[in-house]
Scaffold this motif. Structure first.
Motif, PDB file in Angstrom:
ATOM      1  N   ASN A 181      58.813  47.394  64.960  1.00  0.00           N
ATOM      2  CA  ASN A 181      57.578  47.846  65.130  1.00  0.00           C
ATOM      3  C   ASN A 181      56.759  46.845  66.304  1.00  0.00           C
ATOM      4  OD1 ASN A 181      55.165  49.340  64.831  1.00  0.00           O
ATOM      5  ND2 ASN A 181      54.475  48.195  62.947  1.00  0.00           N
ATOM      6  N   SER A 233      52.185  49.142  67.349  1.00  0.00           N
ATOM      7  CA  SER A 233      51.169  48.935  66.527  1.00  0.00           C
ATOM      8  C   SER A 233      50.732  47.487  66.599  1.00  0.00           C
ATOM      9  CB  SER A 233      51.274  49.397  65.034  1.00  0.00           C
ATOM     10  OG  SER A 233      51.497  50.582  65.012  1.00  0.00           O
ATOM     11  N   SER A 275      48.766  46.835  69.781  1.00  0.00           N
ATOM     12  CA  SER A 275      47.356  47.428  69.877  1.00  0.00           C
ATOM     13  C   SER A 275      46.685  46.498  68.790  1.00  0.00           C
ATOM     14  CB  SER A 275      47.470  48.794  69.229  1.00  0.00           C
ATOM     15  OG  SER A 275      46.242  49.334  68.884  1.00  0.00           O
ATOM     16  N   ASP A 276      46.966  46.189  67.766  1.00  0.00           N
ATOM     17  CA  ASP A 276      46.134  45.244  66.838  1.00  0.00           C
ATOM     18  C   ASP A 276      45.811  44.028  67.502  1.00  0.00           C
ATOM     19  OD1 ASP A 276      46.286  47.134  65.101  1.00  0.00           O
ATOM     20  OD2 ASP A 276      48.027  46.269  63.915  1.00  0.00           O
TER      21      ASP A 276
END
Length: 496
Positions: A84, A87, A90-91
């Motif tokens: 992953n 995500s 982006s975080d």
């Protein structure tokens, strides 16, 4: 390294693309292997260094700091969780953009860019530059003038990098000084000078940090900071070295020698610079003023900027907001620029600063990845067994200089490092003023020398050259300063 870059440039475009694809796939595979072979919960150890080393390597080859940082961030995220990446990316970006420090930096640099555009378009900056040309009669004087103006603008390194360069750039161009040398002189009087003056943003930040970590009593952080100023060795060495360079005692060598030879041939601006800077905005002042009034229209906003920043407890953001408001009113009343022209200029200044700011944001993202990997803790723990009372200041300088150089986080790294370093210093009864001086010296060196630090990027932007051209030309000088500082810390450690 220059030979490698030269070979890469001669590769056929299709083969170059194929080579890039192969390198990319190999890199993804390497960091994916690190991820799947890692036992959850275990420390990363020396592997925590890999994303930063990867960034430095790519930056040297590509000379593109933002792209190199972004690649290193993605590599680090693959290490942390290969299943992953999107995500977490982006975080991380959202977290960094929501950081109060980043918001402050974006607003300060953007508004400073807007102020410089107003000074340029009103013709006031040109008036000041013409006045300097009349006062300065030689190349050496232009360099020394840049140095001394940098000493005076000590409130903040961002202010130094952007304001000083805008005021002297046309003068140094007139005497065929390379933009790289201009950037080096400006950068050398930014962070190195700011740590030595108790009335600066650096002093405010670090004195607060000293209180938070019980290194100073409540309200006594600044006095503790002042007691350590004599031991902030890198700041003193960097200033002395750049003064000798400006004076001509220390000559040009390495990449700086080539840059100066190019400038002497009539080309101060390096080939790899795209010309996207505040200087590109032509003067559109609607009303002609005398050179004296034009000069005052430049000097008064600069004085207001410094005074307002000091008045608001060394807050450059509030200082530049007040300065912009007064400058807009001054220029409107005099008929130099309409309100519409001024506000368009401010937004254009923001636009010009976007790429430098994107590099700073990417640097904070890399720091976030390094924090998750435990890079700072690993380096400190490796060196801790060697930290005797005599060697601790030198080792603290060495380790933290490497951390800040690799992460571009001249302030953030110390929030993690101080709680680790201080207990060690207390346990061996080290001279705390000397240790604090070593910490601040390391922070100054990292900000000064790192390829993608905010100081380096802004000095390059202000001077009008690419960040990598600036970083590589000044690296031999910063390395000399670091070696001398390390030696002095060893001597001080054994004699105090």
């Amino acid at each position: 390294m220059e030979q490698v870059i030269g070979v890469l440039k001669t590769i056929h475009p299709k083969r170059s693309l194929l080579l890039s694809v192969i390198v990319t796939l190999f890199t993804i595979g390497f960091f994916w292997y690190l991820s799947v072979s890692h036992t959850p919960g275990e420390n990363w150890g020396f592997k925590a260094l890999f994303p930063t080393l990867f960034v430095l390597t790519i930056a040297l080859i590509s000379r593109a700091p933002f792209e190199s940082l972004l690649t290193g961030v993605i590599a680090g995220l693959i290490m942390i969780d290969s299943s992953n990446v999107v995500s977490p990316l982006s975080d991380t970006l959202s977290s960094v953009m929501g950081n109060e420090t980043i918001v402050w930096i974006v607003l300060v640099c953007g508004l400073m860019g807007g102020l410089i555009v107003l000074l340029e378009r009103s013709g006031c900056l040109g008036s000041f530059s013409d006045w300097l040309k009349n006062c300065i009669k030689s190349r050496r004087q232009s360099l020394l003038t840049t140095f001394f103006i940098g000493l005076v603008v000590f409130i903040d390194d961002y202010l130094n990098c952007l304001a000083v360069s805008s005021s002297v750039k046309k003068v140094t161009d007139h005497y065929n000084v390379s933009r790289e040398k201009l950037a080096y002189i400006i950068d050398s009087t930014a962070a190195p000078m700011c740590i030595l003056v108790p009335v600066s943003t650096w002093a405010v930040f670090f004195s607060g940090l000293l209180e938070e970590n019980n290194l100073a009593p409540e309200g006594g952080g600044l006095s503790t900071y002042i007691s350590a100023i004599p031991f902030m060795v890198y700041g003193w060495v960097a200033l002395l070295l750049v003064f000798l360079v400006a004076l001509g005692v220390v000559g040009n060598f390495g990449p700086m020698k080539k840059a100066e030879a190019r400038a002497q041939a009539g080309q101060p601006i390096p080939d790899d610079y795209n010309g996207d800077s505040m200087e590109a905005a032509p003067s559109i002042g609607r009303k002609q003023t005398s050179s004296f009034v034009g000069m005052l229209n430049f000097i008064v906003p600069m004085l207001i900027l410094i005074a307002a920043t000091v008045y608001y407890e060394i807050d450059l953001l509030r200082g530049v907001m007040v300065t912009l408001a007064i400058t807009v009113a001054m220029y409107y009343v005099q008929g130099l620029l309409t309100l519409e022209e001024q506000f368009k200029g401010i937004f254009e200044g923001f636009k010009v600063m976007l790429y430098p700011l994107s590099t700073v944001v990417a640097g904070f993202m890399l720091k976030s990845i390094n924090d998750q990997l435990g890079m700072t803790q690993y380096l400190v723990e490796v060196v801790s067994p060697m930290m005797t009372v005599e060697l601790m200041p030198a080792l603290v300088f060495l380790v933290m200089a490497a951390v800040v150089f690799g992460t571009a986080s001249s302030w953030g790294s110390f929030i993690i490092a101080i709680p680790i370093v201080v207990p060690i210093a207390l346990s061996i009864d080290a001279n705390m003023a000397l240790v604090i001086g070593a910490l601040l010296s390391a922070s100054s060196f990292g900000s000064h020398a790192c390829f993608f630090s905010d100081s380096t990027v802004l000095a390059a932007q202000g001077a009008g050259c690419s960040p990598m051209s600036h970083a590589l030309t000044q690296l031999p000088y910063t390395a000399i300063g670091a070696v001398i500082s390390f030696g002095i810390f060893v001597i001080l450690g054994y004699n105090m």
